[in-house]
Design an enzyme around this catalytic site. Structure first.
Site, mmCIF file in Angstrom:
data_model
loop_
_atom_site.group_PDB
_atom_site.id
_atom_site.type_symbol
_atom_site.label_atom_id
_atom_site.label_comp_id
_atom_site.label_asym_id
_atom_site.label_seq_id
_atom_site.Cartn_x
_atom_site.Cartn_y
_atom_site.Cartn_z
ATOM 1 N N ASP A 15 -1.016 -0.245 4.985
ATOM 2 C CA ASP A 15 -1.852 1.510 5.030
ATOM 3 C C ASP A 15 -1.133 2.226 6.289
ATOM 4 O O ASP A 15 -0.870 3.205 6.490
ATOM 5 C CB ASP A 15 -3.378 1.653 5.029
ATOM 6 C CG ASP A 15 -4.277 3.095 4.842
ATOM 7 O OD1 ASP A 15 -3.871 3.624 3.897
ATOM 8 O OD2 ASP A 15 -4.819 3.690 5.682
ATOM 9 N N ASP A 17 1.250 -0.980 -0.196
ATOM 10 C CA ASP A 17 0.772 0.407 -0.065
ATOM 11 C C ASP A 17 0.772 1.047 0.495
ATOM 12 O O ASP A 17 1.893 1.573 0.147
ATOM 13 C CB ASP A 17 -0.830 0.083 1.530
ATOM 14 C CG ASP A 17 -2.014 0.663 0.990
ATOM 15 O OD1 ASP A 17 -2.542 1.505 -0.213
ATOM 16 O OD2 ASP A 17 -2.702 1.250 1.849
ATOM 17 N N GLY A 18 0.502 2.291 -0.317
ATOM 18 C CA GLY A 18 1.190 3.440 -0.018
ATOM 19 C C GLY A 18 0.012 5.023 -0.227
ATOM 20 O O GLY A 18 -1.015 4.051 -0.307
ATOM 21 N N GLU A 68 2.860 3.740 -4.081
ATOM 22 C CA GLU A 68 1.524 2.451 -4.512
ATOM 23 C C GLU A 68 2.282 1.630 -5.182
ATOM 24 O O GLU A 68 2.642 0.919 -4.347
ATOM 25 C CB GLU A 68 0.587 2.859 -5.317
ATOM 26 C CG GLU A 68 -0.331 3.791 -4.506
ATOM 27 C CD GLU A 68 -1.450 2.134 -3.747
ATOM 28 O OE1 GLU A 68 -1.165 1.626 -3.440
ATOM 29 O OE2 GLU A 68 -2.334 2.645 -2.865
ATOM 30 N N HIS A 97 -9.396 -0.364 2.820
ATOM 31 C CA HIS A 97 -9.851 0.462 3.766
ATOM 32 C C HIS A 97 -11.276 -0.357 4.113
ATOM 33 O O HIS A 97 -12.733 -0.122 4.290
ATOM 34 C CB HIS A 97 -10.367 1.855 3.640
ATOM 35 C CG HIS A 97 -9.063 2.379 3.442
ATOM 36 N ND1 HIS A 97 -8.149 2.610 4.104
ATOM 37 C CD2 HIS A 97 -8.442 3.106 1.862
ATOM 38 C CE1 HIS A 97 -7.190 4.027 3.603
ATOM 39 N NE2 HIS A 97 -7.651 3.956 2.295
ATOM 40 N N ASP A 155 -4.175 -3.262 -3.579
ATOM 41 C CA ASP A 155 -5.739 -1.818 -3.418
ATOM 42 C C ASP A 155 -6.002 -0.817 -4.294
ATOM 43 O O ASP A 155 -6.671 0.063 -5.349
ATOM 44 C CB ASP A 155 -6.631 -1.362 -2.131
ATOM 45 C CG ASP A 155 -5.812 0.321 -1.604
ATOM 46 O OD1 ASP A 155 -4.486 0.107 -2.345
ATOM 47 O OD2 ASP A 155 -5.435 0.293 -0.425
#
Length: 151
Positions: free
Chosen positions: A139, A10-11, A50, A129, A72
Site C-alpha cells: 500500500d 495492492d493497488g 489492484e 489496512h 485485500d
C-alpha cells in the site's frame, strides 16, 4: 504441490478514477529472496491498479511454480477464483440489468487468465489496512506511485 512462492499485491487510487499506483512483493519461500516492484498511471481506477499489481507480480515469475496470491481485493480474488469461468464461457461478457455487457477491465482480466494458467495458484484474502506487514508495504509503495502524478 506445496506453495513455493507468495505474491503480495495492492493497488491504490486518489479519486476513482484518478492517479493510481500498484505494487507487489514476490517471495520465494525456499530461498527467502524477495522482489519488490511498483508503478502507476496518471488516470485509472482502483480496480485496475489492484489487477495490475497481480499481472505485474505473475509476469515477474521466470518459470511455472506454485504461487499463493495474497490480496485485500475481493474484486481480484473473486474474479480469479470464481467469476472468470463464467465470463470466459459467455465470451467475456456478464449480465448487467438483464443484458449482456463486456467485462470491465477486460484487457487485464484476459492477461491474468493467461498468466494464472502457467502456475498452480491459490488465493488468500486479507483485510486491508489491518497491520499485515506485506500488505502495508505494498500500500505504501502504491500510494507513493500515485503521488508522483499529483503536483
Amino acid at each position: 504441490m506445496e506453495t513455493e512462492t507468495i505474491l503480495f499485491t495492492d493497488g491504490a487510487c486518489s479519486g476513482n478514477p484518478g492517479p493510481g499506483g500498484w505494487a507487489f512483493i514476490l517471495r520465494h519461500i525456499p530461498t527467502g529472496k524477495e522482489l519488490e516492484r511498483s508503478g502507476g498511471e496518471r488516470e485509472t481506477t482502483n480496480n485496475r491498479m489492484e489487477l495490475q499489481a497481480v499481472v505485474e507480480g505473475l509476469s515477474a515469475l521466470k518459470r511455472s511454480t506454485s504461487v499463493r496470491i495474497v490480496s485485500d481485493s475481493a474484486y481480484v480474488l473473486n474474479g480469479l477464483s470464481s467469476w472468470i469461468k463464467s465470463w470466459k464461457a459467455n465470451g467475456w461478457r456478464r449480465k448487467v440489468n438483464g443484458r449482456w455487457a463486456e467485462v470491465k477491465n477486460l484487457d487485464l482480466w484476459q492477461k491474468l487468465d493467461e498468466l494464472v494458467a502457467n502456475h498452480n495458484v491459490e488465493f488468500s484474502k486479507i483485510k486491508g489496512h489491518s497491520g499485515h506487514p506485506e500488505n502495508e508495504r505494498c500500500d505504501e509503495l502504491a500510494v507513493e506511485e500515485w503521488q508522483k502524478f499529483k503536483g
